[in-house]
Scaffold this motif. Structure first.
Motif, PDB file in Angstrom:
ATOM      1  N   GLU A  30      -2.041   3.974  -3.842  1.00 46.01           N
ATOM      2  CA  GLU A  30      -1.984   2.805  -4.706  1.00 46.01           C
ATOM      3  C   GLU A  30      -1.892   1.551  -3.848  1.00 46.01           C
ATOM      4  O   GLU A  30      -1.288   1.554  -2.776  1.00 46.01           O
ATOM      5  N   HIS A  31      -2.488   0.476  -4.325  1.00 47.24           N
ATOM      6  CA  HIS A  31      -2.638  -0.722  -3.517  1.00 47.24           C
ATOM      7  C   HIS A  31      -2.651  -1.921  -4.456  1.00 47.24           C
ATOM      8  O   HIS A  31      -3.396  -1.934  -5.423  1.00 47.24           O
ATOM      9  N   GLY A  32      -1.783  -2.900  -4.209  1.00 54.21           N
ATOM     10  CA  GLY A  32      -1.807  -4.053  -5.100  1.00 54.21           C
ATOM     11  C   GLY A  32      -0.629  -4.978  -4.870  1.00 54.21           C
ATOM     12  O   GLY A  32       0.128  -4.819  -3.910  1.00 54.21           O
ATOM     13  N   ALA A  33      -0.471  -5.958  -5.777  1.00 58.65           N
ATOM     14  CA  ALA A  33       0.645  -6.887  -5.667  1.00 58.65           C
ATOM     15  C   ALA A  33       1.953  -6.133  -5.914  1.00 58.65           C
ATOM     16  O   ALA A  33       2.014  -5.244  -6.763  1.00 58.65           O
ATOM     17  N   THR A  34       2.981  -6.500  -5.143  1.00 58.51           N
ATOM     18  CA  THR A  34       4.237  -5.749  -5.165  1.00 58.51           C
ATOM     19  C   THR A  34       4.805  -5.589  -6.572  1.00 58.51           C
ATOM     20  O   THR A  34       5.121  -4.476  -7.006  1.00 58.51           O
ATOM     21  N   LEU A  35       4.917  -6.704  -7.287  1.00 56.16           N
ATOM     22  CA  LEU A  35       5.557  -6.621  -8.597  1.00 56.16           C
ATOM     23  C   LEU A  35       4.757  -5.761  -9.570  1.00 56.16           C
ATOM     24  O   LEU A  35       5.326  -4.994 -10.331  1.00 56.16           O
ATOM     25  N   ASP A  36       3.438  -5.882  -9.513  1.00 53.29           N
ATOM     26  CA  ASP A  36       2.587  -5.056 -10.383  1.00 53.29           C
ATOM     27  C   ASP A  36       2.847  -3.585 -10.136  1.00 53.29           C
ATOM     28  O   ASP A  36       3.004  -2.793 -11.066  1.00 53.29           O
ATOM     29  N   ILE A  37       2.871  -3.241  -8.863  1.00 54.31           N
ATOM     30  CA  ILE A  37       3.048  -1.829  -8.516  1.00 54.31           C
ATOM     31  C   ILE A  37       4.404  -1.330  -8.987  1.00 54.31           C
ATOM     32  O   ILE A  37       4.527  -0.252  -9.554  1.00 54.31           O
ATOM     33  N   LEU A  38       5.440  -2.135  -8.768  1.00 60.67           N
ATOM     34  CA  LEU A  38       6.776  -1.677  -9.137  1.00 60.67           C
ATOM     35  C   LEU A  38       6.950  -1.592 -10.637  1.00 60.67           C
ATOM     36  O   LEU A  38       7.653  -0.738 -11.154  1.00 60.67           O
ATOM     37  N   GLN A  39       6.295  -2.511 -11.364  1.00 62.55           N
ATOM     38  CA  GLN A  39       6.462  -2.505 -12.811  1.00 62.55           C
ATOM     39  C   GLN A  39       5.547  -1.514 -13.498  1.00 62.55           C
ATOM     40  O   GLN A  39       5.957  -0.837 -14.430  1.00 62.55           O
ATOM     41  N   CYS A  43       0.875  -1.168   0.000  1.00 66.91           N
ATOM     42  CA  CYS A  43       0.000   0.000   0.000  1.00 66.91           C
ATOM     43  C   CYS A  43       0.907   1.210   0.000  1.00 66.91           C
ATOM     44  O   CYS A  43       1.748   1.350   0.893  1.00 66.91           O
ATOM     45  N   VAL A  44       0.777   2.059  -0.995  1.00 67.59           N
ATOM     46  CA  VAL A  44       1.584   3.276  -1.019  1.00 67.59           C
ATOM     47  C   VAL A  44       0.755   4.395  -0.405  1.00 67.59           C
ATOM     48  O   VAL A  44      -0.371   4.650  -0.843  1.00 67.59           O
ATOM     49  N   MET A  45       1.286   5.024   0.634  1.00 63.60           N
ATOM     50  CA  MET A  45       0.522   6.068   1.326  1.00 63.60           C
ATOM     51  C   MET A  45       1.133   7.431   1.102  1.00 63.60           C
ATOM     52  O   MET A  45       2.350   7.592   1.040  1.00 63.60           O
ATOM     53  N   LYS A  46       0.265   8.425   0.995  1.00 62.19           N
ATOM     54  CA  LYS A  46       0.716   9.803   0.843  1.00 62.19           C
ATOM     55  C   LYS A  46      -0.280  10.700   1.562  1.00 62.19           C
ATOM     56  O   LYS A  46      -1.480  10.613   1.320  1.00 62.19           O
ATOM     57  N   GLN A  47       0.201  11.514   2.444  1.00 64.17           N
ATOM     58  CA  GLN A  47      -0.624  12.460   3.194  1.00 64.17           C
ATOM     59  C   GLN A  47      -1.906  11.836   3.745  1.00 64.17           C
ATOM     60  O   GLN A  47      -2.998  12.357   3.566  1.00 64.17           O
ATOM     61  N   GLY A  48      -1.740  10.677   4.394  1.00 63.45           N
ATOM     62  CA  GLY A  48      -2.873  10.068   5.074  1.00 63.45           C
ATOM     63  C   GLY A  48      -3.786   9.241   4.200  1.00 63.45           C
ATOM     64  O   GLY A  48      -4.784   8.715   4.676  1.00 63.45           O
ATOM     65  N   GLN A  49      -3.478   9.133   2.936  1.00 64.48           N
ATOM     66  CA  GLN A  49      -4.343   8.342   2.062  1.00 64.48           C
ATOM     67  C   GLN A  49      -3.548   7.271   1.321  1.00 64.48           C
ATOM     68  O   GLN A  49      -2.359   7.436   1.064  1.00 64.48           O
ATOM     69  N   ILE A  50      -4.250   6.188   0.979  1.00 60.88           N
ATOM     70  CA  ILE A  50      -3.601   5.174   0.156  1.00 60.88           C
ATOM     71  C   ILE A  50      -3.744   5.604  -1.296  1.00 60.88           C
ATOM     72  O   ILE A  50      -4.867   5.787  -1.785  1.00 60.88           O
ATOM     73  N   LYS A  65      18.003  -4.525  -2.462  1.00 60.74           N
ATOM     74  CA  LYS A  65      17.872  -4.159  -3.867  1.00 60.74           C
ATOM     75  C   LYS A  65      16.428  -4.306  -4.320  1.00 60.74           C
ATOM     76  O   LYS A  65      15.681  -5.110  -3.773  1.00 60.74           O
ATOM     77  N   MET A  66      16.090  -3.563  -5.327  1.00 59.02           N
ATOM     78  CA  MET A  66      14.764  -3.699  -5.899  1.00 59.02           C
ATOM     79  C   MET A  66      14.721  -5.033  -6.637  1.00 59.02           C
ATOM     80  O   MET A  66      15.743  -5.484  -7.176  1.00 59.02           O
ATOM     81  N   PRO A  67      13.561  -5.679  -6.694  1.00 61.26           N
ATOM     82  CA  PRO A  67      13.469  -6.968  -7.391  1.00 61.26           C
ATOM     83  C   PRO A  67      13.940  -6.825  -8.836  1.00 61.26           C
ATOM     84  O   PRO A  67      13.684  -5.814  -9.483  1.00 61.26           O
ATOM     85  N   LYS A  68      14.624  -7.849  -9.332  1.00 57.97           N
ATOM     86  CA  LYS A  68      15.251  -7.784 -10.653  1.00 57.97           C
ATOM     87  C   LYS A  68      14.245  -7.668 -11.781  1.00 57.97           C
ATOM     88  O   LYS A  68      14.462  -6.974 -12.748  1.00 57.97           O
ATOM     89  N   SER A  69      13.133  -8.377 -11.599  1.00 56.26           N
ATOM     90  CA  SER A  69      12.183  -8.468 -12.697  1.00 56.26           C
ATOM     91  C   SER A  69      11.594  -7.113 -13.081  1.00 56.26           C
ATOM     92  O   SER A  69      11.129  -6.935 -14.191  1.00 56.26           O
ATOM     93  N   SER A  70      11.646  -6.166 -12.150  1.00 53.36           N
ATOM     94  CA  SER A  70      11.074  -4.867 -12.487  1.00 53.36           C
ATOM     95  C   SER A  70      12.102  -4.108 -13.307  1.00 53.36           C
ATOM     96  O   SER A  70      13.202  -3.821 -12.856  1.00 53.36           O
ATOM     97  N   THR A  71      11.756  -3.794 -14.534  1.00 55.26           N
ATOM     98  CA  THR A  71      12.734  -3.187 -15.417  1.00 55.26           C
ATOM     99  C   THR A  71      12.435  -1.713 -15.669  1.00 55.26           C
ATOM    100  O   THR A  71      13.238  -1.012 -16.250  1.00 55.26           O
ATOM    101  N   SER A  72      11.275  -1.267 -15.245  1.00 58.42           N
ATOM    102  CA  SER A  72      10.950   0.144 -15.461  1.00 58.42           C
ATOM    103  C   SER A  72      11.540   0.984 -14.337  1.00 58.42           C
ATOM    104  O   SER A  72      12.118   0.474 -13.401  1.00 58.42           O
ATOM    105  N   GLY A  73      11.386   2.268 -14.439  1.00 56.74           N
ATOM    106  CA  GLY A  73      11.798   3.154 -13.359  1.00 56.74           C
ATOM    107  C   GLY A  73      13.241   3.543 -13.463  1.00 56.74           C
ATOM    108  O   GLY A  73      13.974   3.103 -14.335  1.00 56.74           O
TER     109      GLY A  73
END
Lengths: 255, 273, 257
Positions: free
Chosen positions: A218-227, A209-216, C246-254
């Motif tokens: 973005e919320h989801g599976a880690t890899l989805d969020i990062l990608q 869950c990514v929080m900013k100023q008291g609100q969420i 480290k950030m997970p490898k599979s994430s290639t964006s950012g």
């Protein structure tokens, strides 16, 4: 990853200061058995307050003004400053025995046994059992292990971690995180992990869950969020992680 | 309303303290125009009168108007209170900053000095000085210069020692500023608020001391009006004219409350900032 | 390359504890040395010794060719400036930003009385703050802004060497990034020689040309940046580097590639 029956459900939680300033606004999430959720955000995002609300320990002057927190299991907390979380005038073994005695309702003798077992499980040196050791005689990493032992002595269904490694050195941080991961495999508690370090959250938690100023935001599976971050704030957090070149011969210790 | 005034308005203790103290000061300044009586003028035909429209608080055993005497006594006592604090305050703040900022042997010497002096009971020193220099204002001034600085030095020393480890002091040092300049330009504005709050509470103690000495007959000498001598003069008549002693006693309490509220209020304002 | 600063056999004790143990370190002109180490490794002590805040028990420091003695001249003090970790404590709370910036300018006679106002504004401009900041007090600024003011103050006396002791550790990640960018711009613009201390290897990678590693008061490694992050010489450096999450490898964006 979502299990069928959540053990913790937070619905539209709102917290405010006495001056009516909103600190946490309409936060909802749920946690399944054995699952790890990361709450990430910068200072003032309300992530620590949310955690304290789950524990029912809101600081003075902060009130819950809306929403519900439903949980079937007990929770225990690991704090950011391990030395501050321990009583400086009581030996660490006795502190742990005390918690086991009151929370597990066993005899004094049995609670001592359980306490020593816990210390061993957390990889603390044997000298702790033989000699009376006070928190000031332990290193920061050892203190944090004791704090984790204290939390586990409550047999929690959910372990709440509030930046447990921020005050520690990187090498110690890695050991502590390894310890928490191993314990989670063994004892299968669920975990809410609050951190400002996106890389740690990404390694430890299956959902974020990514929080900013008291609100969420973005919320989801880690890899989805990062990608595929959908919120610009998440993107900004990802961009702020400073890159390091690939270390030659690295055993790739982080997953 | 400027932000400063607004802050005072929002701090009730400071507001009440200021009003109480200002009322007292105004009375002492304008008493010659308010009262037709002279504080030392005796009128033996009208002695020990109860309060009336003519004499607001009655008269004493020599027929002097009590209200007039009370306010003239405030003039004496408050003047001594303020004058006796100025020099010890400056000495104490300066020595405290020196000890806290430099530490080492300077700190050892100053701490040793203050610990030694504070080991003597305050009233013992006053009585010795009073007998050595004769009763009166002078004894109070001398005693206070001797021991009054200690309380300020201690508070300021602690504050300065903690500021010394702060990074803004370190950065002033890396900029090459000399120690005296750092003490006067950087430390002083930071320790002053706390020192002034201590000053307010310390003044109450001093006022009580002045009154006590007057009462014991080794402070202000008659015929100068003073709350302490007034209390002691009224004592023989405590059963018939209790207000003779009670009114100056109340005046001490009133001033004490005013100063204490002022101190609290100032502390509040500076903390909020 | 010419050396801006040479540190030889520097030793500092606190009671029985050896905070710095025989440190040898060279700072090349116009480069940035990143100093890493865990808490208690002595890196802050080293910074304070170089800045002249702590007197060493043994060893010497050479500024160019002249030795820095315990009592430094005004000119020598001016040349080395330092930025501290804690933005809440690095500015005098009772001074306005105008006072904070003009005091060193006037004391070191960088500009005359008439030029102070103008120079203060230029300094604020250099650290990307608005001119109206001059009349405000430190508590009216955020941590990142306060750190910028501290940088402006250090730069006011036109130093050659800038020591930064964990200047971004107390800041949020996004603010940290912008302050690091500021450091990178300034060191190029002003030809600064920098000693940049951090426990965060990502920060060190972003700013340094050379990396030095300290552990328990000793200097264990000093290598060029590219070599350090890929093939560190010392085992401890390797341990530090591999402990960084480290950030997970599979994430290639950012931007973390």
């Amino acid at each position: 990853m979502m299990s069928i029956q959540p053990i913790l459900e937070i619905d539209a939680l709102s917290l405010a200061a006495k001056s009516n300033e909103r600190l946490v606004n309409n936060v909802s999430f749920s946690l399944g058995k054995g699952e790890s959720l990361g709450l990430v955000g910068e200072s003032g995002s309300g992530k620590s307050l949310t955690l304290r609300a789950i524990l029912g320990l809101l600081p003075n002057g902060v009130e819950q003004i809306g929403g519900t927190i439903k949980s079937d299991v007990s929770s225990a907390m690991v704090f950011q400053d391990p030395r501050g979380a321990l009583d400086p005038l009581c030996t660490v073994v006795n502190q742990l025995v005390e918690v086991v005695y009151y929370r597990q309702r066993v005899s004094r003798k049995a609670s001592r046994m359980i306490a020593l077992e816990l210390l061993e499980r957390l990889g603390l040196p044997d000298s702790l059992k033989k000699k009376d050791r006070y928190p000031s005689q332990l290193s920061g990493g050892q203190c944090q292990r004791v704090v984790i032992a204290l939390a586990l002595a409550c047999k929690p269904g959910i372990l709440l971690c509030d930046e447990p490694t921020t005050a520690l050195d990187v090498t110690v941080q890695r050991q502590i995180i390894e310890t928490i991961t191993n314990l989670q495999h063994e004892l299968s508690f669920a975990m809410v992990f609050v951190t400002h370090n996106l890389a740690i959250a990404a390694n430890l938690c299956s959902r974020l869950c990514v929080m900013k100023q008291g609100q969420i935001v973005e919320h989801g599976a880690t890899l989805d969020i990062l990608q595929n971050p959908s919120d610009p704030y998440t993107q900004m957090l990802i961009d702020s992680v400073l890159p390091l070149p690939e270390l030659e011969g690295s055993r790739d210790s982080w997953n | 309303m400027t932000s400063g005034l607004k802050r005072i308005w929002n701090t009730p203790s400071l507001l009440v303290g200021m009003i109480m103290f200002a009322a007292l000061i105004l009375l002492t300044v304008f008493i010659p125009y308010i009262s037709p009586y002279d504080p030392s003028e005796q009128n033996l035909s009208a002695f020990l009168q109860p309060p009336s429209a003519e004499h607001w608080l009655g008269t004493d055993q020599l027929g002097r108007d009590l209200f007039t005497r009370l306010i003239y006594a405030a003039r004496t006592d408050l003047k001594i209170m303020v004058l006796a604090e100025i020099i010890p305050f400056c000495i104490g703040v300066f020595l405290g900053m020196l000890a806290g900022y430099y530490g080492k042997w300077i700190d050892t010497v100053i701490t040793l000095l203050s610990d030694t002096l504070i080991a003597f009971p305050f009233y013992l020193i006053v009585i010795i000085v009073a007998f050595a220099s004769g009763a009166g204002e002078r004894g109070i001034y001398i005693t206070f210069i001797l021991v009054g600085w200690i309380v300020f030095a201690r508070v300021v020393r602690g504050l300065s020692a903690s500021f010394r480890n702060q990074e803004w002091v370190a950065s002033a040092q890396t900029l090459g500023l000399p120690g005296v300049r750092i003490i006067l330009r950087h430390l002083l504005p930071n320790v002053l608020p706390q020192a002034v709050v201590v000053l307010m509470t310390d003044m109450i103690g001093l006022l009580v001391a002045i009154v006590t000495l007057g009462y014991l007959g080794i402070g202000i000498t008659p015929p100068t009006p003073d709350w302490g001598t007034m209390i002691s003069d009224g004592q023989p008549f405590i059963t018939t004219a209790w207000w003779l002693s009670a009114v100056p006693g109340f005046a001490v309490v009133y001033t004490g409350i005013a100063l204490s509220l002022l101190g609290d209020g100032l502390a509040d304002i500076w903390r909020k900032k | 390359m010419e050396l801006a600063l040479q540190i030889k056999d520097l030793t500092v004790h606190y009671g029985g504890f050896t905070a710095l143990d025989c440190i040898h370190l060279n700072l090349e002109q116009h480069t940035t040395l990143g100093l890493v180490g865990e808490s208690g490794s002595g890196k802050s002590t080293l910074a304070r010794v170089i800045a002249g805040l702590i007197a060493p028990h043994e060893g010497k420091i050479l500024l160019g060719t002249q030795e820095l003695k315990k009592k430094r001249s005004r000119e020598q003090r001016k040349i080395i400036q330092m930025i501290f970790q804690n933005p809440d404590a690095s500015l005098n709370p009772k001074h306005s930003i105008r006072q904070i910036l003009s005091e060193p300018l006037l004391f070191h006679k960088i500009v005359g009385r008439t030029g102070v106002e103008q120079r203060c504004k230029e300094l604020l401009n250099q650290v990307h703050l608005e001119q109206k900041a001059l009349d405000k007090f430190p508590h009216e600024f955020s941590g990142g802004q306060r750190q910028r003011i501290a940088i402006a103050r250090a730069l006011s006396v036109e130093p050659n060497i800038l020591i930064a002791d964990e200047p971004t550790s107390a800041l949020d990640v996004s603010v940290q990034l912008s302050v690091l960018e500021l450091f990178n711009t300034l060191k190029a613009e002003l030809n600064l020689t920098m000693l940049f201390i951090s426990h965060d290897l990502g920060v060190i990678n972003a700013i340094s040309d050379t990396v030095a590693v300290m552990r328990q008061g000793k200097l264990v490694e000093q290598s060029p940046k590219d070599q350090f992050f890929i093939r560190p010489k010392h085992e401890y450096s390797y341990e530090l580097l591999s402990a960084v999450p480290k950030m997970p490898k599979s994430s290639t964006s950012g931007g973390f590639l």
